[in-house]
Design a protein around this motif. Structure first.
Motif, PDB file in Angstrom:
ATOM      1  N   TYR A 159       0.718  -1.279  -0.029  1.00  0.00           N
ATOM      2  CA  TYR A 159      -0.099   0.013   0.073  1.00  0.00           C
ATOM      3  C   TYR A 159       0.831   1.185  -0.031  1.00  0.00           C
ATOM      4  O   TYR A 159       1.741   1.471   0.821  1.00  0.00           O
ATOM      5  N   ASP A 160       0.605   2.288  -1.032  1.00  0.00           N
ATOM      6  CA  ASP A 160       1.016   3.391  -0.897  1.00  0.00           C
ATOM      7  C   ASP A 160       0.985   4.155   0.261  1.00  0.00           C
ATOM      8  O   ASP A 160       1.615   5.256   0.737  1.00  0.00           O
ATOM      9  N   ALA A 161      -0.502   4.341   0.871  1.00  0.00           N
ATOM     10  CA  ALA A 161      -0.907   5.050   1.659  1.00  0.00           C
ATOM     11  C   ALA A 161      -1.766   4.404   2.628  1.00  0.00           C
ATOM     12  O   ALA A 161      -2.857   3.543   1.995  1.00  0.00           O
ATOM     13  N   VAL A 162      -2.097   4.452   3.762  1.00  0.00           N
ATOM     14  CA  VAL A 162      -3.325   3.860   4.662  1.00  0.00           C
ATOM     15  C   VAL A 162      -4.087   5.196   5.221  1.00  0.00           C
ATOM     16  O   VAL A 162      -3.441   6.145   5.624  1.00  0.00           O
ATOM     17  N   LEU A 163      -5.287   5.235   5.106  1.00  0.00           N
ATOM     18  CA  LEU A 163      -6.430   6.310   5.554  1.00  0.00           C
ATOM     19  C   LEU A 163      -7.058   5.769   6.846  1.00  0.00           C
ATOM     20  O   LEU A 163      -7.834   4.597   6.770  1.00  0.00           O
ATOM     21  N   ALA A 164      -6.844   6.438   7.713  1.00  0.00           N
ATOM     22  CA  ALA A 164      -7.308   6.073   9.077  1.00  0.00           C
ATOM     23  C   ALA A 164      -8.421   6.888   9.660  1.00  0.00           C
ATOM     24  O   ALA A 164      -8.438   7.930   9.303  1.00  0.00           O
ATOM     25  N   ILE A 165      -9.237   6.272  10.377  1.00  0.00           N
ATOM     26  CA  ILE A 165     -10.474   6.882  10.631  1.00  0.00           C
ATOM     27  C   ILE A 165     -10.277   7.162  12.173  1.00  0.00           C
ATOM     28  O   ILE A 165     -11.634   7.733  12.862  1.00  0.00           O
ATOM     29  N   LEU A 166      -9.569   6.694  13.043  1.00  0.00           N
ATOM     30  CA  LEU A 166      -9.335   6.913  14.483  1.00  0.00           C
ATOM     31  C   LEU A 166      -7.998   7.676  14.579  1.00  0.00           C
ATOM     32  O   LEU A 166      -6.935   7.459  14.084  1.00  0.00           O
ATOM     33  N   PRO A 167      -8.070   8.797  15.256  1.00  0.00           N
ATOM     34  CA  PRO A 167      -6.838   9.722  15.487  1.00  0.00           C
ATOM     35  C   PRO A 167      -5.510   8.963  16.058  1.00  0.00           C
ATOM     36  O   PRO A 167      -4.533   9.457  15.762  1.00  0.00           O
ATOM     37  N   PHE A 168      -5.587   8.108  16.626  1.00  0.00           N
ATOM     38  CA  PHE A 168      -4.152   7.518  17.229  1.00  0.00           C
ATOM     39  C   PHE A 168      -3.703   6.441  16.238  1.00  0.00           C
ATOM     40  O   PHE A 168      -2.702   6.133  16.514  1.00  0.00           O
ATOM     41  N   GLU A 169      -4.229   5.978  15.139  1.00  0.00           N
ATOM     42  CA  GLU A 169      -3.756   5.247  14.426  1.00  0.00           C
ATOM     43  C   GLU A 169      -2.628   5.351  13.549  1.00  0.00           C
ATOM     44  O   GLU A 169      -1.760   4.642  13.496  1.00  0.00           O
ATOM     45  N   PRO A 170      -2.188   6.633  13.204  1.00  0.00           N
ATOM     46  CA  PRO A 170      -1.234   7.013  12.341  1.00  0.00           C
ATOM     47  C   PRO A 170       0.280   6.835  13.255  1.00  0.00           C
ATOM     48  O   PRO A 170       1.065   6.261  12.954  1.00  0.00           O
ATOM     49  N   GLU A 171      -0.004   7.259  14.480  1.00  0.00           N
ATOM     50  CA  GLU A 171       1.231   6.971  15.515  1.00  0.00           C
ATOM     51  C   GLU A 171       1.509   5.616  15.833  1.00  0.00           C
ATOM     52  O   GLU A 171       2.920   5.082  15.658  1.00  0.00           O
ATOM     53  N   VAL A 172       0.459   4.715  15.666  1.00  0.00           N
ATOM     54  CA  VAL A 172       0.621   3.291  16.035  1.00  0.00           C
ATOM     55  C   VAL A 172       1.183   2.479  14.659  1.00  0.00           C
ATOM     56  O   VAL A 172       1.997   1.868  14.833  1.00  0.00           O
ATOM     57  N   MET A 173       0.894   3.080  13.713  1.00  0.00           N
ATOM     58  CA  MET A 173       1.289   2.473  12.318  1.00  0.00           C
ATOM     59  C   MET A 173       2.656   2.914  12.390  1.00  0.00           C
ATOM     60  O   MET A 173       3.501   2.021  11.635  1.00  0.00           O
ATOM     61  N   GLN A 174       3.093   4.187  12.507  1.00  0.00           N
ATOM     62  CA  GLN A 174       4.591   4.538  12.446  1.00  0.00           C
ATOM     63  C   GLN A 174       5.398   3.493  13.570  1.00  0.00           C
ATOM     64  O   GLN A 174       6.520   3.248  13.108  1.00  0.00           O
ATOM     65  N   ARG A 175       4.975   3.568  14.749  1.00  0.00           N
ATOM     66  CA  ARG A 175       5.704   2.886  15.699  1.00  0.00           C
ATOM     67  C   ARG A 175       5.917   1.283  15.240  1.00  0.00           C
ATOM     68  O   ARG A 175       6.949   0.637  15.452  1.00  0.00           O
TER      69      ARG A 175
END
Length: 401
Positions: free
Chosen positions: A163-179
């Motif tokens: 995937y080139d990008a993931v679109l999150a609908i919960l605000p904490f998800e980008p930080e989790v994915m990066q970690r």
């Protein structure tokens, strides 16, 4: 292509509402989805995407009820892959793998400008991986972020290069994915953000709340497991606090089952269907008893004190050790605190549910705490740009790269 495939690959065309560009080259979008939630997400996105691209949008791939009603064609009925639970997946593996192959081959043959995978994470990544293995490099975008924060965190890293990008609908998800080492992830806002005004109770509704809302789930298995327990809990609550009206908002495909199982309740509930009626019941209810799921976010946005419960099939319950989060209730995860009490598996009993409901029925401090919790959830979900506009921007940016 054969005649049948030609029909299935005939696009749904969405034109921009205001055409100011001379570029009439269609933007070809292939949709991969496997359940009604993904169908609804995709259907709401198409017009904003055509408007933002400012050119015709040609839509191919899979479609559920909403997309079919718009004129889309589907490679196959999405009910073929909309199976739930480990036992359901195991029983349908040959058909699911056949549909994975069929979907990937359609993408490879069409070579669209972009592929959008809506929901259905396990089906989606298997299709997306085959597309990449075939050497295709068009943008592949995942909408919604898989719940790697809850279980199977290794899925985050496995999405890299697919995937080139993931679109999150919960605000904490980008930080989790990066970690966890996953692909770039963007919080686009929850689709419910656009319905906050409809969900929010008026001051008068807040002051006069009286009835109880019961939400036993939208899947047959959930309804069968939870209706008897919820009925006993509500009967015990009425014995404690006095008479009240009970409303059960439900959806058409389980309405008959809900009505049948409600006949065994000591209290006769009123069963309602439709989102407008459901939201009205939320705004005027005193408490809610709900199955865990997206509906708990709706309850929080409606500022409704609630108790949440859930049971799964015996085979799935053996996998509880894989769950890595302090709560399975979405508002609790969004707010970072367990504001809605939850009763899962063996703790999902009429006695415990009744005690929790009675607490927020009688105790003014407990009610106020939940109301404040709901405001925290509302604030955490807010975005400056509407979700569909933000998604259209991200998709267009990846196409232009």
């Amino acid at each position: 292509m054969g005649t049948a495939l030609q029909t299935q690959m005939r696009p749904l065309t969405i034109s921009p509402q205001t055409e100011t560009s001379s570029n009439n080259t269609p933007l070809r979008l292939f949709l991969v989805l496997g359940e009604p939630s993904g169908d609804a997400l995709a259907a709401s996105l198409l017009q904003p995407l055509a408007d933002h691209a400012n050119r015709p949008l040609h839509v191919y791939g899979l479609a559920g009820e909403k997309l079919l009603a718009m004129g889309a064609h589907s490679l196959f009925p999405i009910s073929d892959i909309a199976v739930m639970g480990l036992s359901g997946v195991l029983a349908n593996l040959p058909r699911i793998f056949s549909r994975i192959h069929q979907t990937a081959q359609a993408i490879i043959q069409l070579q669209p400008d972009v592929v959008l995978y809506c929901d259905s994470p396990d089906f989606a990544i298997r299709v997306a991986r085959r597309v990449r293995t075939a050497g295709l490099t068009m943008p592949q975008i995942k909408y919604i972020c898989p719940s790697v924060w809850a279980w199977r965190p290794g899925r985050a890293k496995a999405m890299n290069g697919i995937y080139d990008a993931v679109l999150a609908i919960l605000p904490f998800e980008p930080e989790v994915m990066q970690r966890l080492g996953g692909p770039p992830t963007h919080y686009v806002g929850h689709p419910l953000n656009e319905r906050i005004a409809e969900l929010a109770p008026s001051p008068q509704e807040l002051a006069t709340r009286q009835h109880v809302v019961v939400l036993p789930g939208s899947r047959t298995s959930e309804v069968k497991r939870l209706m008897p327990i919820f009925g006993q809990a509500i009967a015990q609550l009425q014995a404690k606090v006095g008479a009240f009206e009970v409303l059960i908002p439900t959806v058409p495909h389980v309405r008959e089952l809900v009505e049948m199982m409600a006949q065994d309740w000591p209290i006769t509930p009123h069963i309602i269907v439709g989102e407008t009626e459901k939201y009205a019941s939320f705004r005027t209810a005193r408490v809610a008893l709900a199955a865990s799921g997206t509906v708990t976010l709706e309850l929080a946005l409606a500022q409704l004190p609630s108790v949440v419960a859930y049971k799964v099939d015996p085979l799935a319950s053996l996998l509880r050790f894989l769950v890595k989060v302090p709560s399975i209730v979405l508002p609790n995860l969004v707010a970072g605190t367990n504001g809605y009490p939850e009763f899962i598996l063996e703790r999902c009993t009429p006695e415990l549910l009744c005690a929790a409901l009675a607490d927020i029925w009688h105790d003014a401090h407990a009610r106020q705490q939940q109301l404040q919790f709901c405001k925290t959830v509302v604030a955490a979900l807010q975005t400056d740009v509407p979700p569909n506009t933000r998604i259209a921007q991200i998709i267009e940016r990846h196409i232009s790269c």
